[in-house]
Scaffold this motif. Sequence first.
Motif, mmCIF file in Angstrom:
data_model
loop_
_atom_site.group_PDB
_atom_site.id
_atom_site.type_symbol
_atom_site.label_atom_id
_atom_site.label_comp_id
_atom_site.label_asym_id
_atom_site.label_seq_id
_atom_site.Cartn_x
_atom_site.Cartn_y
_atom_site.Cartn_z
ATOM 1 N N THR A 1 0.754 -1.275 0.252
ATOM 2 C CA THR A 1 0.271 0.124 0.084
ATOM 3 C C THR A 1 0.739 1.222 0.084
ATOM 4 N N GLY A 2 0.574 2.558 -0.769
ATOM 5 C CA GLY A 2 1.481 3.094 -0.850
ATOM 6 C C GLY A 2 1.009 4.840 -1.152
ATOM 7 N N ALA A 3 1.250 5.651 -1.800
ATOM 8 C CA ALA A 3 1.078 7.095 -2.379
ATOM 9 C C ALA A 3 2.533 7.510 -2.337
ATOM 10 N N GLU A 4 2.734 8.391 -3.797
ATOM 11 C CA GLU A 4 3.630 9.305 -3.972
ATOM 12 C C GLU A 4 3.449 10.906 -3.708
ATOM 13 N N ALA A 5 4.776 11.123 -3.733
ATOM 14 C CA ALA A 5 4.813 12.142 -2.572
ATOM 15 C C ALA A 5 6.697 12.512 -3.141
ATOM 16 N N VAL A 6 6.878 13.857 -3.541
ATOM 17 C CA VAL A 6 7.974 14.276 -3.711
ATOM 18 C C VAL A 6 8.602 14.514 -3.012
ATOM 19 N N GLY A 7 10.179 14.056 -2.414
ATOM 20 C CA GLY A 7 10.933 14.536 -1.032
ATOM 21 C C GLY A 7 10.840 16.402 -1.295
ATOM 22 N N GLY A 8 10.759 17.082 -0.121
ATOM 23 C CA GLY A 8 10.846 18.357 -0.632
ATOM 24 C C GLY A 8 9.718 19.325 -0.479
ATOM 25 N N PHE A 9 8.937 18.420 -1.064
ATOM 26 C CA PHE A 9 7.265 19.473 -2.075
ATOM 27 C C PHE A 9 6.506 19.303 -0.689
ATOM 28 N N ASN A 10 6.782 20.427 -0.082
ATOM 29 C CA ASN A 10 5.232 20.763 1.047
ATOM 30 C C ASN A 10 4.316 21.844 1.017
ATOM 31 N N ALA A 11 2.827 21.226 1.046
ATOM 32 C CA ALA A 11 1.764 22.083 0.724
ATOM 33 C C ALA A 11 0.726 21.426 1.657
ATOM 34 N N ASP A 12 -0.375 21.897 1.633
ATOM 35 C CA ASP A 12 -1.531 21.257 1.459
ATOM 36 C C ASP A 12 -1.912 20.106 2.107
ATOM 37 N N ALA A 13 -1.969 18.452 2.270
ATOM 38 C CA ALA A 13 -2.380 17.555 2.633
ATOM 39 C C ALA A 13 -3.703 17.106 1.624
ATOM 40 N N LYS A 14 -4.053 17.477 1.007
ATOM 41 C CA LYS A 14 -5.135 17.978 -0.421
ATOM 42 C C LYS A 14 -4.272 17.775 -1.517
ATOM 43 N N GLN A 15 -3.326 18.333 -1.434
ATOM 44 C CA GLN A 15 -2.647 18.285 -3.303
ATOM 45 C C GLN A 15 -1.990 17.322 -3.224
ATOM 46 N N LEU A 16 -1.992 16.670 -4.418
ATOM 47 C CA LEU A 16 -1.908 15.753 -4.210
ATOM 48 C C LEU A 16 0.362 15.463 -5.110
ATOM 49 N N TRP A 17 0.910 14.432 -4.615
ATOM 50 C CA TRP A 17 2.130 14.238 -4.943
ATOM 51 C C TRP A 17 2.994 15.104 -3.524
ATOM 52 N N SER A 18 2.125 15.609 -2.942
ATOM 53 C CA SER A 18 3.629 16.717 -2.230
ATOM 54 C C SER A 18 3.143 15.624 -0.681
ATOM 55 N N GLU A 19 4.267 15.946 0.130
ATOM 56 C CA GLU A 19 4.614 14.772 1.428
ATOM 57 C C GLU A 19 3.996 15.322 2.323
ATOM 58 N N GLU A 20 2.324 16.204 1.987
ATOM 59 C CA GLU A 20 1.758 16.349 2.948
ATOM 60 C C GLU A 20 0.154 15.436 2.708
ATOM 61 N N PHE A 21 0.323 15.259 1.964
ATOM 62 C CA PHE A 21 -0.754 14.065 1.209
ATOM 63 C C PHE A 21 -0.492 12.656 1.732
ATOM 64 N N GLN A 22 0.598 12.080 1.122
ATOM 65 C CA GLN A 22 1.253 10.722 2.313
ATOM 66 C C GLN A 22 1.469 11.082 3.086
ATOM 67 N N GLU A 23 2.156 11.375 3.897
ATOM 68 C CA GLU A 23 1.316 11.790 5.287
ATOM 69 C C GLU A 23 0.222 11.432 5.390
ATOM 70 N N TRP A 24 -1.053 12.432 5.238
ATOM 71 C CA TRP A 24 -2.120 12.228 5.147
ATOM 72 C C TRP A 24 -3.215 10.413 4.724
ATOM 73 N N TYR A 25 -2.251 10.225 3.897
ATOM 74 C CA TYR A 25 -2.792 8.727 3.455
ATOM 75 C C TYR A 25 -1.729 7.942 4.370
ATOM 76 N N TYR A 26 -1.686 7.394 4.787
ATOM 77 C CA TYR A 26 -0.560 6.862 5.851
ATOM 78 C C TYR A 26 -1.865 6.555 7.557
ATOM 79 N N LYS A 27 -1.975 8.217 7.568
ATOM 80 C CA LYS A 27 -2.334 8.243 8.396
ATOM 81 C C LYS A 27 -3.964 7.442 8.263
#
Length: 615
Positions: A520-546
């Motif tokens: 299971t998993g989701a993509e995130a570009v390392g160092g790309f920070n944005a709102d959790a509902k922004q695909l490809w961001s570390e925050e989206f991947q963090e939300w996915y795992y939570k």
Amino acid sequence: MMQKLHFKCFLLLLVLIFVKTSAISSDLITNIPNRKTTSLNGKWQYIIDIYETGFYDYRYRERAEKDPEAYWNTDVPANSLDRKEHGYNDKYTLNVPGDWNSQADKFLYYEGTVWYKKSFDYKKSDTNNKLYVYFGAVSYRADVYLNGKKLGMHKGAFSPFNFEIPSSLLKEKDNFLVVKVDNRRYADEIPTLNTDWWNYGGIIRDVSLVEVPNQFISNYFIQLAKPHTKSNLIEGWVEVKNAKANEEVYVEIPELKINQKFTVNAAGRAEVKINAPKLKLWSLENPKLYQVNISSKADKVSEKIGFRNIEVQGEKVLLNGKSLFLRGISIHSEIPQEGRRANTQKDANQLLGWARELGCNMVRLAHYPHDEKMTRLADSLGLLVWSEIPVYWTIDFTSDKVFEKAKTQLDEMIDRDKNRASIIIWSVGNETPVSEVRTNFMKNLLAEARKQDPTRLVSAALEVNYHSEENMRWIDDPLGAYVDIVSFNQYLGWYGGTPESCRTANWGTHYKKPLFISETGAEAVGGFNADAKQLWSEEFQEWYYKEQVDMLKRMPSNFIGISPWILADFRSPRRNNPVYQEGWNNKGLYDHQGRKKKAFYVLKGYYDELAKKYK
């Protein structure tokens, strides 16, 4: 007289059938790290041969063995009028071991033939000894020549192989070893045309010369007998090449004061049974390894082996009789900081060190056998291992030839690593689409794995073929009837819905077996920070795992673990978003530079909780 002859022929047939089917019997020499070897690693000269000019003539016919224009023959002109249209030169060299893709820009996407050449001197320590050239792996097809003579051919990008060097061919000075390496993809190979990882080419693992006596210990299998529970019976076999019936072999475990004698049969095999009442079992907390010495009249080999019990009871997996929860992570054999195949001890230390830092007690080595350094290191670290062959996605399940190729790679994987205590699961494939012919294909591979090694569990990462009943998602792939644990890949919130979709999802299987999430998993570009509902961001991947972790806490009682996708970002030609991928699958918890993403800490927190719960 005829009746006696027929009876003897019948007995001989039975012996041959038993030798063939009872366990792996191959020409592969095992335990290379603990034998007399000479490394051929280092700089190798090369020729890029996109038209395979060195293999075929201008009519596209395979060249004769002594054809002076064959690239396996000498490139040194006999005189000033001897025309040579190929040549090996130190101007063009590649590192071995190593993939060619990461060593020069011109190789990045290259798929085709590269000829490698290595010159060496060698004198045997005893003229009666045998000499082999051993390759840890070559991707994908290797045709091997020494001094103009072909030694053999091997297919399979991730398995070891060796060829004997005839004494008549070996010179004390100026031997030239040539390897034609071809990494092109084909529909009838394993893996097939379509994968989600980089098609690295080259001599990707160690190359050695291995010198052994004329009569030598070629192979052995020393593990706890099955059934495991409360058993201290060590069982297995030893094979001695060129031994005569009734010759003796010894198995010694000095720490346990064990030194027992066994005799080989006409096929050179000795069956081994040893009672070890004082045996300490290999475990996660104490990965105990014993020095095991095996000797015949002319040879001796040693290695460290751990003994442990792994079994399924009902809906649980037991390690040494204790219920086990697998805190895993999937790993590709790749170093993200350099975008290359992993091949050194330092690489193994990095990858398994990262897994331990995450809190893992298990790793899924996807989607092919990794370097032997990984499994040996896992033994010493107390990490459990899922090892897999690249039966991946849509191979030709209707082809008997393709099945034989898959079976060969399965046998080679088991043959190399069958004495590794860390390996608890042999996997026969990943995300294969459901059909009757596919299920029969995979079922037969599972049967082969059990035949070759009855001491471990077998599984496969199943396609997510589930149906929903309200909020209940049932795993009902028919292959589940034949595996020991029902393993499946799910990406709820990435390939369908959003992470919020996990809040009402519940999972189960109709099979009364342990349930394991293999990806299971989701993509995130390392160092790309944005709102959790922004695909490809570390925050989206963090939300996915939570959201995933919250869902996992509602899993049924037969849920025994997870190996998320994936430890680190890795190259993939399928990933072509020009902003967020550029040829990378970025589902890693470590990014291209080896830095932890935010999701790392979510999964680590979950694993820390589980470690306390199952302590």
